[in-house]
Motif scaffolding. Structure first.
Motif, PDB file in Angstrom:
ATOM      1  N   VAL A  83     -12.842 -41.814  14.644  1.00 28.79           N
ATOM      2  CA  VAL A  83     -11.581 -42.534  14.418  1.00 28.79           C
ATOM      3  C   VAL A  83     -10.438 -41.795  15.115  1.00 28.79           C
ATOM      4  O   VAL A  83      -9.592 -42.396  15.778  1.00 28.79           O
ATOM      5  N   HIS A  84     -10.450 -40.465  14.979  1.00 20.82           N
ATOM      6  CA  HIS A  84      -9.417 -39.637  15.614  1.00 20.82           C
ATOM      7  C   HIS A  84      -9.424 -39.834  17.138  1.00 20.82           C
ATOM      8  O   HIS A  84      -8.384 -40.067  17.753  1.00 20.82           O
ATOM      9  N   HIS A  85     -10.605 -39.755  17.739  1.00 22.62           N
ATOM     10  CA  HIS A  85     -10.694 -39.871  19.201  1.00 22.62           C
ATOM     11  C   HIS A  85     -10.316 -41.256  19.693  1.00 22.62           C
ATOM     12  O   HIS A  85      -9.672 -41.404  20.731  1.00 22.62           O
ATOM     13  N   GLY A  87      -8.195 -42.981  18.306  1.00 18.87           N
ATOM     14  CA  GLY A  87      -6.734 -42.924  18.237  1.00 18.87           C
ATOM     15  C   GLY A  87      -6.135 -42.429  19.551  1.00 18.87           C
ATOM     16  O   GLY A  87      -5.159 -42.985  20.050  1.00 18.87           O
ATOM     17  N   HIS A  88      -6.721 -41.376  20.142  1.00 14.64           N
ATOM     18  CA  HIS A  88      -6.236 -40.882  21.445  1.00 14.64           C
ATOM     19  C   HIS A  88      -6.334 -41.975  22.504  1.00 14.64           C
ATOM     20  O   HIS A  88      -5.419 -42.166  23.304  1.00 14.64           O
ATOM     21  N   LEU A  89      -7.458 -42.689  22.489  1.00 13.00           N
ATOM     22  CA  LEU A  89      -7.714 -43.648  23.572  1.00 13.00           C
ATOM     23  C   LEU A  89      -6.849 -44.892  23.455  1.00 13.00           C
ATOM     24  O   LEU A  89      -6.228 -45.308  24.425  1.00 13.00           O
ATOM     25  N   ALA A 114      -0.212 -34.721  20.297  1.00 11.94           N
ATOM     26  CA  ALA A 114      -0.999 -35.955  20.237  1.00 11.94           C
ATOM     27  C   ALA A 114      -1.833 -35.987  18.957  1.00 11.94           C
ATOM     28  O   ALA A 114      -1.959 -37.018  18.299  1.00 11.94           O
ATOM     29  N   ASP A 115      -2.400 -34.817  18.594  1.00 17.93           N
ATOM     30  CA  ASP A 115      -3.188 -34.766  17.364  1.00 17.93           C
ATOM     31  C   ASP A 115      -2.325 -35.010  16.133  1.00 17.93           C
ATOM     32  O   ASP A 115      -2.730 -35.690  15.196  1.00 17.93           O
ATOM     33  N   ALA A 116      -1.108 -34.457  16.158  1.00 17.66           N
ATOM     34  CA  ALA A 116      -0.210 -34.657  15.013  1.00 17.66           C
ATOM     35  C   ALA A 116       0.125 -36.141  14.856  1.00 17.66           C
ATOM     36  O   ALA A 116       0.240 -36.642  13.733  1.00 17.66           O
ATOM     37  N   GLU A 183      -9.274 -29.230  21.134  1.00 16.60           N
ATOM     38  CA  GLU A 183      -9.834 -29.662  22.414  1.00 16.60           C
ATOM     39  C   GLU A 183     -10.511 -31.005  22.226  1.00 16.60           C
ATOM     40  O   GLU A 183     -11.626 -31.091  21.725  1.00 16.60           O
ATOM     41  N   CYS A 184      -9.765 -32.046  22.564  1.00 19.41           N
ATOM     42  CA  CYS A 184     -10.278 -33.399  22.367  1.00 19.41           C
ATOM     43  C   CYS A 184     -10.677 -34.060  23.676  1.00 19.41           C
ATOM     44  O   CYS A 184     -11.159 -35.182  23.681  1.00 19.41           O
ATOM     45  N   GLY A 185     -10.462 -33.366  24.810  1.00 17.56           N
ATOM     46  CA  GLY A 185     -10.871 -33.916  26.095  1.00 17.56           C
ATOM     47  C   GLY A 185      -9.729 -34.574  26.851  1.00 17.56           C
ATOM     48  O   GLY A 185      -8.611 -34.693  26.353  1.00 17.56           O
TER      49      GLY A 185
HETATM   50 ZN    ZN Z   1      -7.405 -34.858  19.089  1.00 11.56          ZN
END
Ligand code: ZN
Length: 444
Positions: A83-85, A87-89, A114-116, A183-185
């Motif tokens: 779900v988190h990733h 969210g990034h995309l 971005a994570d926050a 480190e999410c890529g």
């Molecule tokens: Zn992330």
């Protein structure tokens, strides 16, 4: 992640637990969780990367998975991370990082920002995402803001601490220990990792000409990514309407922005008001009331003067309990500026304070002077009716409201009604009749 060392050297690297990863996708898209993310979650091609230490995404929506974590992490943890990733995309964190020109050291700050932006909503929903726990408050910020804001807040703190240490003569000392960057890529920050295949130039919309190469095997093109985003936004809005699943407010805002791109409301409202003035005054009235100056030149002929009536404008302000007085005051000042910019005299503007009743009618010379009184329920139909009872009668009525009101069931005759719908919440919560011209005012 230290528990991985227990097995180090004792066994062959195990292949990925594909069934667990599949279970994690189903966990995430369960009807009471994030069913509207299904089109995104099932669009992610999976690639195993032994030794990666976690799970990452790239800008092509590929999911890189260290097989080891599929054994160590629970279905719930893996699902939360998916779900988190996603969210990034869907929020296009990499594209936003590129447009800020983020490289090098700034990348870690952007990764935290971005994570926050993602994690505050997930924390509220009770999710625990392995590998990242950055929250806005860790960066000294309030929740529910955008990564750009968090990033600038971090950059400011860093600049201040650098200048402090310079002042103390510590210019060459080690930089203060930054919190670890998740480190999410490249899907989170736009910087390609060593395990990611070389990217195609399509990402940056390269203008170098020639045929654009297809994205590497398994990844989504820019266009395909945009389609998935639109699908998720549509499904999210449906879920919010139907009350299905967890739909955080920030995600709803994201979907609204994507489906109804935000325009500067001042420009939009100005355009609507100018259009109204044109339509009211456009019917050119060749009046003989005032003799044309040219009449003195051609003595024998009385030429008609081109008479453009100055429209009377009434501004109906919703002063019910659901509205914020300060917001309304600021918006009213903007509206006054728009009206003057459109060539209307200050004295031609009447402001009405309306909740369930019409309270104050003031013919104003400055919007800021308008007394706004009210606080009860809301009936903008009464406000519009009062505007039409004014003498001289208003030919343009601008209504400023949050939309939580009763409206006239039919379009009022011989008047242009422009509605400024005020509010930061989901747009579907605000309503305006189809016969009116509507401008969304997203913030004062
Ligand atoms: Zn992330």
């Amino acid at each position: 992640m230290t528990d991985g060392a227990e097995r180090a050297g004792t066994a062959e690297p195990r292949p990925m637990d594909a069934r667990k990863l599949a279970a994690a996708r189903l966990w995430a898209t369960a009807p009471h969780r994030f069913p509207y993310l299904a089109s995104a979650l099932f669009a992610l091609p999976v690639q195993e990367v032994p030794g990666l230490g976690g799970v990452q995404v790239d800008e092509r929506w590929r999911l890189y998975v260290d097989p080891d974590v599929t054994h160590r992490w629970t279905v719930e943890e893996l699902g939360s991370l998916l779900v988190h990733h996603v969210g990034h995309l869907v929020r296009d964190h990499s594209g936003r990082a590129h447009s800020l020109g983020i490289t090098g050291a700034a990348q870690a700050r952007w990764a935290r920002a971005a994570d926050a932006e993602i994690n505050d909503d997930l924390a509220d929903a009770g999710l625990k995402v392995p590998g990242t726990s950055v929250l806005p408050e860790d960066l000294g910020c309030e929740r529910n803001r955008l990564a750009e804001e968090y990033f600038h807040a971090e950059s400011k703190i860093e600049a201040e601490s650098e200048s402090e240490s310079e002042a103390k003569g510590e210019g060459e000392s080690e930089p203060k220990s930054e919190p670890p960057a998740p480190e999410c890529g490249s899907g989170a920050h736009g910087q390609r990792g060593p395990h990611e295949p070389p990217d195609d130039p399509e990402r940056d919309g390269s203008d170098e000409g020639g045929p654009r190469p297809r994205p590497p095997e398994g990844g989504l093109s820019q266009h395909e990514g945009d389609l998935v985003r639109a699908q998720v936004a549509g499904a999210l809005r449906e879920a919010a309407r139907a009350g299905i699943g967890v739909v955080p407010a920030a995600w709803q805002r994201w979907a609204s922005d994507l489906l109804e791109p935000r325009v500067d409301w001042r420009r939009a409202l100005g355009a609507e008001i100018r259009r109204s003035i044109q339509s009211v005054t456009g019917a050119v009235d060749y009046s003989y009331r005032r003799p044309s100056r040219r009449a003195s030149v051609s003595r024998n002929v009385v030429l008609p003067a081109l008479h453009r009536p100055v429209p009377e404008v009434a501004v109906v302000c919703d002063t019910s309990g659901s509205m914020d007085d300060d917001d309304m005051g600021r918006i009213l000042v903007e509206v006054e500026g728009i009206l003057q910019g459109a060539g209307l005299r200050r004295t031609g503007i009447t402001v009405l304070s309306v909740d369930a009743e019409v309270h104050a009618v003031s013919r104003i010379s400055r919007a800021a002077q308008a007394a706004l009184v009210g606080g009860g329920g809301t009936d903008m139909a009464k406000g519009i009716a009062a505007a039409l009872d004014l003498r001289p009668r208003a030919s343009i009525v601008v209504v400023l409201t949050d939309g939580q009101t009763t409206w006239p069931t039919e379009a009022p005759r011989n008047v242009r009604v422009v509605i400024g719908l005020i509010g930061a919440g989901p747009r579907e919560a605000r309503a305006a009749p189809a016969w009116a011209r509507v401008v969304h005012i997203d913030g004062a």
